[in-house]
Design an enzyme around this catalytic site. Structure first.
Site, PDB file in Angstrom:
ATOM      1  N   THR B 139       0.983  -1.461   0.020  1.00  0.00           N
ATOM      2  CA  THR B 139       0.089   0.421  -0.090  1.00  0.00           C
ATOM      3  C   THR B 139       1.179   0.952   0.095  1.00  0.00           C
ATOM      4  OG1 THR B 139      -1.522  -1.567   1.083  1.00  0.00           O
ATOM      5  CG2 THR B 139      -1.471   1.311   1.071  1.00  0.00           C
ATOM      6  N   GLY B 178       3.185  -2.840   8.504  1.00  0.00           N
ATOM      7  CA  GLY B 178       3.104  -3.472   9.220  1.00  0.00           C
ATOM      8  C   GLY B 178       4.488  -4.237   9.676  1.00  0.00           C
ATOM      9  N   GLU B 420      -7.122  -5.857   4.348  1.00  0.00           N
ATOM     10  CA  GLU B 420      -7.112  -6.424   3.856  1.00  0.00           C
ATOM     11  C   GLU B 420      -8.718  -6.982   2.164  1.00  0.00           C
ATOM     12  OE1 GLU B 420      -5.935  -9.581   2.236  1.00  0.00           O
ATOM     13  OE2 GLU B 420      -4.025  -8.322   2.771  1.00  0.00           O
TER      14      GLU B 420
END
Lengths: 662, 662
Positions: B139, B178, B420
């Protein structure tokens, strides 16, 4: 201003200034508030540091206390002090509660209204000067909504002329009390009054909690903070247990209930004034605090204009606000919040009238006002919470980031749904009123100002919506209002029938009420409040004189009505009031309104006059640039990126030891 | 165990053990998991300190890393390691994410499936041993759902045989990743591949980020944590910008796409396997993570049995679970989550089949599985979020306190709704599939396994529900399934018609899709997934052999169907499929089911086998005593009540100075 915003404002049907009286109660108030916002925007000290959400609770509490003093100092300096407005400004400016809110908003008014003239004279100067810092000590661990069951006792000892305050059981521990945990010196304690072995119900007492010099708890008192919560984390909600704490007889609040030296109880005057005072907090929660949703909508709509995803037919990336699904997520809440605000103007007026009356000992409108405010609180806090979350989700990943500003708004708003009355309990109180009024209306007796529509109830029962054979004919606020009257009438009738049926079946009324009719009773309350909102919306449209504003508010009103009617339409179907074709018209009308309101989405949120420092959002600055701002805040205003973490890598070393390379 | 709980279990129609196969996929799994919970319950080190929510983000991150290592050490010691189960146990045990989750769940599988054999041989030992700590870098700030628009570039330099990684714009900053913010040494970066001036689409590259010894960022890399979020606050979601970062050619993941030394692109094998791998994360989110709702329901139902408010007809305080409104708040979500879990068992089986197929190069079911999982993710995460909040509100004031356990569950669950795949985008993908299948079905062509009901579509169009003239006749899962088939058929037909209408009116199909049909398309997707759940529920009921379990699951199935059908019934009305009387039956059936399921509420939540340490709730211990426990935690486990606050009183001094006593 971002050029995309300028283009949006340019092509809108209204100017921001046109909407002042819609966004606020009147032009004067709008200008005053907007001016405040602008002044605050220019004061760096009064702005939230984006690093705030990295802090521990203790650091946040200290931070909020510092900001509070800065705010008060600033407000004192500009010599334009309007106390309630100061508190509201603080609430809009920061997403967290402040110390001293309960002291100012609950403790002071209670003393003023419930203490005798002599008590006021003794106490108020000490309270205004912050020598006494107070809290409002009612809820117990085991008792929230049911005030009559409180267990704390105040037993009079005629020998010493003292009350002895006790917490006889774990469930009697006072709990949730704001500003009790760390700050207060005194608590206004609600306790069962015992005189010479007889119970006289719940009354209030001023009990010293901490030494005003050392801040240490006084003997017999166990006090502290109740721990972390989902919002209001800087508020020191506290607990206290009393072990034979003796206070002078004079510390009972004696305006409406008295105990003489000999221990004789008497009740001068009308204690109902206390209810009128307590109503003010609930009123603020229903009528002022939903404005948080206007902030979240302002952020989400600005961002949905700046954010582009996927290409359109001409291969340009499309603004996400141009997707119908995004319009549904944001414009339906926009129509809802305008309905709430417009209705809140009516409630403020009703409240002014109430306060005038009670000063003349006229309590005739108190009960019905209590019902209106309770229903509004229960309905509006719930929808506000739901739509706040929808605004967050509408911002995709970035809405999940504290730098968007919305998570902080939601977090600190959540308590509103729960405090000052559990919503289901409030709905049931409204329903009790509605069923009584319905019975009266059926008998042709006089009914209250908020339920005048019940006079027409019998016209609706068994009737059908006539002369609506096209979307065009449904696009009429009077027709939609009629459908909402039908909804409310059917819902009340349905709840009454349900009660009747189960009682006829042999259930005790209490059991029928709690175990068999609850859902229908709550629906009746909601339908009634939705109609109240619709009525205010419609009257407001009729009062508008500027054609473009009138048109726009009418569209919002239609969108709100359509969304309400389609949310729970069973009774309209079961009663054969609407036909299948009407549902086709309703969804078509929703689609039309979304497209039409889309054009004015930006001015509708800009009308609230928030400055960047009130939105606190990296993704919705007036100057645009969401990505640059997020990056700047993350890189430069986030303490996580200082050199704190050297020691943190220990776990990787341990994992390496646990997983030797093969 | 609290005597009130014992009485509830005693009078239930089922025993806890009877429900093992309903609460988990099968008896073996149920026993294995319950046994794990019990072992963990006996290990104090693996329990959450109630003070956790007072901590700063930095302290929380360190705390979670410590707990993580303790968990892994514990699991290694008991020699019973089942990796996915360990991760799931950790998730159930703690309400926060752990370091290394992305490394294990996303980074490792991606390397395994997308790297060549040689690359795996070189990298995996270093990865398994935590020399390399990895993250999944896709992303960007300006690009989420639309992967093809990513801006990061990987330009091949044939002279040095290196790729040059660049972030050309602010919007190309990698964001949300993350374990990038603090921990990772390497990132799997998705970037536009440029070879000799030509773009070859998005591919993946292993890019070193930090020095594995010093943990300092490597040259050309600006990396850090993105800041505080509404959940996952201990996760170091990060950003990174690349400034001419050179990596060897061999760092491109080369199983399905290759660049030769000379810069020639080729594609060996079927890259689709990558989609099958990525599907696994989304699958876990839809099928495993909603189990958080079972924890919240366990808390809320236990508490609603312990909590008593207001008296009943015989002047005893009534358990709040005996109020119909409370049953509505808790039992409807209970019926929903059982439907989700039962359907998830089907999805796990379908997924096993898929993974078997793709290993044999059979990708025939991949697209439809993608659709099923996307629809399930979008629908179930949204309802789970909504119902989690409802559980919290059902606990009144105490649900608002972190010590109830529910706020932590909600907070850490929120990211699931967003990550997601944005849910609206996922629904639109499902709708695209449905419309194509509908067209095929209308032409009599073959259609997918998940839409077989569309073969009957024409039977439903223009038909009515027959032979249902009483509540009794509606109380039949096959009849209710039929109504839900009708709902799905009408919703798909409605969306197809809407598209057709607007395209016939001259709108380009893309515009019609985005601006005019979006809401209806999303509804079609939801109705389809709801039918999928219903089908699984019904089949599951038919498979049950124990009469009491079969009966109870049937009641849950009915309650779930009734709640679904009444939520958005317009199309059933517009199509004249249901008559007004059917709505009367539907609400009567809801009331019946609430009362009947009430009896088994406790065993239905106890079936999940959670121990106190998995519920982390002061108000729902197995031994009861909510008030004593709240008081104990507040007084003894809340750092706010240590002596931290002496310095904090400064603000009161300042307020005294600002408000001199008059």
């Amino acid at each position: 201003m971002d050029p995309e915003f300028l283009r949006e404002l340019e092509r809108a049907s209204v100017k921001i200034e046109d909407l002042e009286e819609v966004a606020y109660k009147n032009k004067e108030q709008a200008r005053h508030i907007k001016n405040d916002y602008l002044i605050i925007q220019n004061n760096k000290e009064l702005q939230l540091d984006p690093n705030y959400y990295n802090l521990s609770r203790i650091e946040q509490i200290k931070y909020s206390a510092r900001k509070f003093v800065e705010f008060i100092t600033f407000d004192n300096q500009r010599q334009n002090v309007n106390e309630p407005q100061t508190i509201m400004n603080m609430f809009i400016q920061f997403p967290f509660s402040f110390p001293s809110g309960v002291h100012q908003v609950m403790f002071v008014p209670c003393i003023k209204y419930l203490a005798s003239d002599k008590q006021c004279k003794d106490w108020l100067p000490r309270i205004y000067s912050y020598e006494i810092v107070g809290c409002y000590c009612q809820t117990e661990l085991g008792h929230g909504s049911d005030v009559q069951s409180l267990e704390t006792t105040a037993t009079y000892d005629p020998e010493t002329q003292e009350f002895i305050i006790n917490s006889p059981t774990p469930t009697s521990t006072k709990w949730w009390v704001g500003e009790l945990g760390i700050w207060c010196t005194h608590a206004m304690v609600f306790a069962q009054l015992n005189l010479l072995g007889k119970n006289y119900g719940v009354h209030s007492f001023l009990v010293p909690i901490r030494d005003i010099k050392t801040r240490k708890p006084l003997p017999g008192i166990t006090v502290g903070d109740i721990g972390p919560k989902v919002g209001f984390n800087v508020k020191d909600n506290g607990f206290v247990r009393f072990n034979n704490v003796r206070i002078p007889r004079e510390n009972m609040l004696m305006r409406y209930a008295k105990v003489s030296k000999a221990g004789i109880f008497s009740q001068p005057g009308n204690a109902k004034i206390g209810y009128a005072v307590m109503l003010q907090t609930r009123l603020a929660i229903s009528c002022f605090f939903p404005r948080t949703l206007t902030q979240a909508l302002n952020v989400a709509i600005r961002y949905s204009i700046l954010r582009k995803q996927f290409n359109d037919s001409s291969n340009q990336e499309r603004k996400i606000l141009d997707y119908q699904t995004q319009q549904e997520k944001l414009l339906i809440p926009l129509a809802e919040i305008y309905g709430i605000l417009i209705s809140s103007y009516t409630i403020w007026d009703l409240n002014d009238d109430l306060l005038n009356r009670v000063q003349k000992d006229d309590f005739s409108t108190l009960n019905e006002m209590h019902v209106v405010v309770s229903g509004a609180k229960a309905t509006w806090t719930e929808t506000t919470l739901y739509y706040l979350e929808q605004c967050r989700l509408a911002c995709g990943g970035h809405g999940f980031h504290h730098y968007s500003g919305i998570p902080g708004m939601i977090q600190e708003w959540k308590p509103m749904v729960t405090l000052e009355g559990e919503n289901t309990v409030l709905h049931m109180q409204v329903a009790r009123f509605l069923l009584k009024q319905y019975e009266k209306a059926m008998k042709g007796l006089n009914i209250g100002f908020s339920v005048q529509y019940l006079k027409q109830a019998s016209e609706f029962l068994g009737s059908k919506l006539e002369n609506v054979n096209s979307v065009g004919e449904l696009r009429n606020i009077e027709v939609l209002r009629k459908i909402m009257i039908a909804s409310a009438v059917f819902a009340i009738q349905n709840a009454a029938d349900k009660m009747l049926k189960h009682v006829s079946d042999g259930k005790p009324p209490k059991q029928a009420w709690d175990e068999y009719a609850g859902i229908d009773l709550v629906e009746a309350s909601k339908a009634h409040i939705n109609l109240f909102t619709m009525n205010n919306y419609v009257e407001f449209v009729h009062r508008q004189t500027k054609e473009n504003v009138k048109n726009l508010v009418m569209k919002l009103c239609i969108l709100n009505a359509v969304s309400r009617i389609t949310q729970k339409p069973y009774l309209l179907i079961e009663n054969n009031y609407l036909e299948p074709k009407h549902f086709t018209f309703l969804t078509q009308l929703r689609d039309e309104m979304l497209l039409e309101v889309r054009r004015d989405a930006l001015p509708l949120v800009e009308a609230f006059g928030f400055q960047d420092s009130q939105l606190r959002s990296a993704i919705a600055l007036t100057s645009g640039k969401p990505y640059e701002t997020l990056y700047d805040w993350a890189k430069n205003k986030n303490e996580m990126n200082n050199s704190y973490f050297a020691e943190g890598y220990e776990w990787i070393q341990k994992m390496q030891n646990l997983h030797p390379k093969l």
